[in-house]
Design a protein around this motif. Structure first.
Motif, PDB file in Angstrom:
ATOM      1  N   GLY A 136      59.724 -57.196  82.748  1.00  0.00           N
ATOM      2  CA  GLY A 136      60.279 -58.466  82.135  1.00  0.00           C
ATOM      3  C   GLY A 136      62.079 -58.337  82.559  1.00  0.00           C
ATOM      4  O   GLY A 136      62.417 -57.480  83.066  1.00  0.00           O
ATOM      5  N   ALA A 137      62.481 -59.538  82.404  1.00  0.00           N
ATOM      6  CA  ALA A 137      63.854 -59.617  82.388  1.00  0.00           C
ATOM      7  C   ALA A 137      64.843 -58.704  82.006  1.00  0.00           C
ATOM      8  O   ALA A 137      64.883 -58.552  80.690  1.00  0.00           O
ATOM      9  CB  ALA A 137      64.416 -60.954  82.608  1.00  0.00           C
ATOM     10  N   GLY A 138      65.413 -57.798  82.640  1.00  0.00           N
ATOM     11  CA  GLY A 138      66.263 -56.676  82.051  1.00  0.00           C
ATOM     12  C   GLY A 138      65.560 -55.834  81.294  1.00  0.00           C
ATOM     13  O   GLY A 138      66.015 -55.128  80.407  1.00  0.00           O
ATOM     14  N   GLY A 139      64.009 -55.530  81.448  1.00  0.00           N
ATOM     15  CA  GLY A 139      63.400 -54.658  80.670  1.00  0.00           C
ATOM     16  C   GLY A 139      63.159 -55.143  79.185  1.00  0.00           C
ATOM     17  O   GLY A 139      62.448 -54.518  78.445  1.00  0.00           O
ATOM     18  N   ALA A 140      63.288 -56.427  79.008  1.00  0.00           N
ATOM     19  CA  ALA A 140      62.928 -57.027  77.611  1.00  0.00           C
ATOM     20  C   ALA A 140      61.379 -57.016  77.304  1.00  0.00           C
ATOM     21  O   ALA A 140      61.292 -56.539  76.338  1.00  0.00           O
ATOM     22  CB  ALA A 140      63.562 -58.597  77.662  1.00  0.00           C
ATOM     23  N   GLN A 141      60.732 -57.296  78.310  1.00  0.00           N
ATOM     24  CA  GLN A 141      59.452 -57.327  77.805  1.00  0.00           C
ATOM     25  C   GLN A 141      58.628 -55.840  77.662  1.00  0.00           C
ATOM     26  O   GLN A 141      58.150 -55.803  76.427  1.00  0.00           O
ATOM     27  CB  GLN A 141      58.581 -58.005  79.093  1.00  0.00           C
ATOM     28  N   LEU A 142      59.059 -54.777  78.227  1.00  0.00           N
ATOM     29  CA  LEU A 142      58.515 -53.688  78.142  1.00  0.00           C
ATOM     30  C   LEU A 142      59.066 -53.025  76.862  1.00  0.00           C
ATOM     31  O   LEU A 142      58.543 -52.317  76.068  1.00  0.00           O
ATOM     32  CB  LEU A 142      58.980 -52.665  79.239  1.00  0.00           C
ATOM     33  N   LYS A 143      60.431 -53.331  76.485  1.00  0.00           N
ATOM     34  CA  LYS A 143      60.921 -52.898  75.156  1.00  0.00           C
ATOM     35  C   LYS A 143      60.101 -53.441  74.110  1.00  0.00           C
ATOM     36  O   LYS A 143      60.069 -52.958  72.933  1.00  0.00           O
ATOM     37  CB  LYS A 143      62.479 -53.336  75.189  1.00  0.00           C
ATOM     38  N   ALA A 144      59.998 -54.778  74.173  1.00  0.00           N
ATOM     39  CA  ALA A 144      59.139 -55.506  73.069  1.00  0.00           C
ATOM     40  C   ALA A 144      57.698 -54.924  72.900  1.00  0.00           C
ATOM     41  O   ALA A 144      57.491 -54.729  71.764  1.00  0.00           O
ATOM     42  CB  ALA A 144      59.083 -57.002  73.136  1.00  0.00           C
ATOM     43  N   ILE A 145      57.146 -54.482  74.061  1.00  0.00           N
ATOM     44  CA  ILE A 145      55.698 -53.814  74.137  1.00  0.00           C
ATOM     45  C   ILE A 145      56.030 -52.559  73.321  1.00  0.00           C
ATOM     46  O   ILE A 145      55.211 -52.115  72.497  1.00  0.00           O
ATOM     47  CB  ILE A 145      55.316 -53.752  75.231  1.00  0.00           C
ATOM     48  N   GLY A 146      56.847 -51.709  73.623  1.00  0.00           N
ATOM     49  CA  GLY A 146      57.122 -50.469  73.132  1.00  0.00           C
ATOM     50  C   GLY A 146      57.532 -50.504  71.517  1.00  0.00           C
ATOM     51  O   GLY A 146      56.995 -49.671  70.872  1.00  0.00           O
ATOM     52  N   SER A 147      58.126 -51.259  71.419  1.00  0.00           N
ATOM     53  CA  SER A 147      58.931 -51.543  69.949  1.00  0.00           C
ATOM     54  C   SER A 147      57.542 -51.931  68.710  1.00  0.00           C
ATOM     55  O   SER A 147      57.539 -51.298  67.846  1.00  0.00           O
ATOM     56  CB  SER A 147      59.967 -52.655  69.773  1.00  0.00           C
ATOM     57  N   GLN A 148      56.851 -52.994  69.072  1.00  0.00           N
ATOM     58  CA  GLN A 148      55.775 -53.296  68.243  1.00  0.00           C
ATOM     59  C   GLN A 148      54.652 -52.153  68.314  1.00  0.00           C
ATOM     60  O   GLN A 148      53.915 -51.714  67.343  1.00  0.00           O
ATOM     61  CB  GLN A 148      55.037 -54.457  68.977  1.00  0.00           C
ATOM     62  N   ALA A 149      54.363 -51.515  69.557  1.00  0.00           N
ATOM     63  CA  ALA A 149      53.468 -50.406  69.401  1.00  0.00           C
ATOM     64  C   ALA A 149      53.751 -49.128  68.726  1.00  0.00           C
ATOM     65  O   ALA A 149      53.237 -48.714  68.014  1.00  0.00           O
ATOM     66  CB  ALA A 149      53.077 -49.988  70.938  1.00  0.00           C
ATOM     67  N   ARG A 150      55.225 -48.942  68.822  1.00  0.00           N
ATOM     68  CA  ARG A 150      55.951 -47.728  67.935  1.00  0.00           C
ATOM     69  C   ARG A 150      55.580 -47.970  66.518  1.00  0.00           C
ATOM     70  O   ARG A 150      55.158 -47.393  65.723  1.00  0.00           O
ATOM     71  CB  ARG A 150      57.055 -47.653  68.252  1.00  0.00           C
ATOM     72  N   ARG A 151      55.697 -49.278  65.960  1.00  0.00           N
ATOM     73  CA  ARG A 151      55.649 -49.693  64.768  1.00  0.00           C
ATOM     74  C   ARG A 151      54.181 -49.682  64.112  1.00  0.00           C
ATOM     75  O   ARG A 151      53.866 -49.089  63.093  1.00  0.00           O
ATOM     76  CB  ARG A 151      56.031 -51.181  64.335  1.00  0.00           C
ATOM     77  N   ARG A 152      53.172 -49.973  64.876  1.00  0.00           N
ATOM     78  CA  ARG A 152      51.931 -49.759  64.868  1.00  0.00           C
ATOM     79  C   ARG A 152      51.392 -48.205  64.687  1.00  0.00           C
ATOM     80  O   ARG A 152      50.770 -48.016  63.714  1.00  0.00           O
ATOM     81  CB  ARG A 152      50.634 -50.474  65.784  1.00  0.00           C
TER      82      ARG A 152
END
Length: 301
Positions: free
Chosen positions: A250-266
């Protein structure tokens, strides 16, 4: 005055089978009371045989969630998913054939052809009944299905809200052999946290990416270390083309960051501890049509 004897303890394996996207994984999670199997609105979210354990006072059931049996799909991955879907019912003491109201498709018929050849009794679970505006339509719909197909029973479910589960569990227990529990009372699965971490990352790929891209992705855990109450996890997301890599990041790494953040919470919710997660994206052309890659990524034995 006599009292009724304590009923015998029962244990058995129950296969949840059906075409893609009928709610098998949602049903598994509801039956065991934990978000074990990953869920998304996209077909073929489940790629593995997932065992989920439900322990009650007089029974223990090992539920086997399976990939959806589907027609078409000529890649090695599609063939492997169908192999798993066909093998699991052979291990079961009872089978639940899950369909989504109000449809019976060619793929549903293919699943019935599979389960009808098994010795284990099979219950029909009509899921997503909330999608039927006039509930009076359900009875003739099921009557047409069961007229020539002999199920051991029929259950109407709304798995997302837990409706119909108590009666389904009651019927399943009656079909299981008398046997002691095979797992500890607090066990939820035989899968490792390493495996579950990869699945929770892949769940976010299924939920967040465009319609076709998730099927070109898989996740490999490259490092998993438990340090006190912290899980340190490093994972690679594999895609098949460079253009797909850019989309996942994603732009500026935003998509990867969001994927990682949600997966970490799970992960933190399921594992019960803090998680430090690192992700990066790698390219391997046509990995989903390559038997060696499928074996490396854990899709074949």
């Amino acid at each position: 005055m006599t009292t009724d004897p304590t009923p015998p303890f029962r244990f058995g394996q129950v296969a949840l089978v059906g075409r893609p996207n009928v709610g098998k994984s949602t049903l598994l999670n509801a039956l065991i009371g934990a978000e074990l199997s990953i869920v998304s609105p996209k077909p073929q979210t489940t790629r593995h045989r997932i065992l989920g354990i439900a322990t009650h006072e007089q029974s223990q059931i090992a539920f086997l969630d399976t990939p959806g049996l589907h027609l078409g799909g000529k890649r090695a991955m599609n063939r492997q998913l169908n192999r798993v879907a066909r093998q699991v019912p052979e291990e079961a003491d009872a089978i639940v054939h899950v369909i989504a109201a109000p449809r019976w498709t060619d793929e549903d018929e293919q699943v019935w052809n599979l389960v009808s050849r098994q010795e284990a009794p099979c219950l029909l679970a009509v899921n997503k009944i909330d999608r039927v505006s006039d509930k009076a339509d359900l009875l003739p719909f099921v009557a047409r299905i069961t007229e020539t197909r002999k199920y051991a029973g029929v259950h109407y479910l709304r798995a997302t809200h837990g409706k119909g589960l108590k009666a389904l569990l009651s019927d399943l227990v009656k079909l299981l052999p008398e046997a002691p529990a095979q797992y500890a009372e607090d066990d939820l699965t035989d899968r490792s946290e390493r495996f579950l971490a990869a699945e929770m990352i892949r769940e976010q790929l299924m939920l967040r990416l465009s319609e076709e891209l998730p099927y070109a992705t898989t996740v490999e855990i490259e490092h998993f270390e438990q340090v006190g109450k912290l899980s340190r996890i490093a994972a690679a997301i594999w895609v098949e083309r460079e253009g797909q890599k850019a989309i996942v990041i994603g732009a500026g790494g935003a998509q990867l960051k969001a994927i990682g953040s949600q997966a970490r919470r799970r992960m933190e919710k399921l594992f019960g501890n803090k998680v430090f997660l690192e992700l990066w994206v790698k390219v391997r052309e046509n990995w989903s049509d390559d038997d060696a890659s499928l074996k490396q990524f854990g899709y074949t034995s």
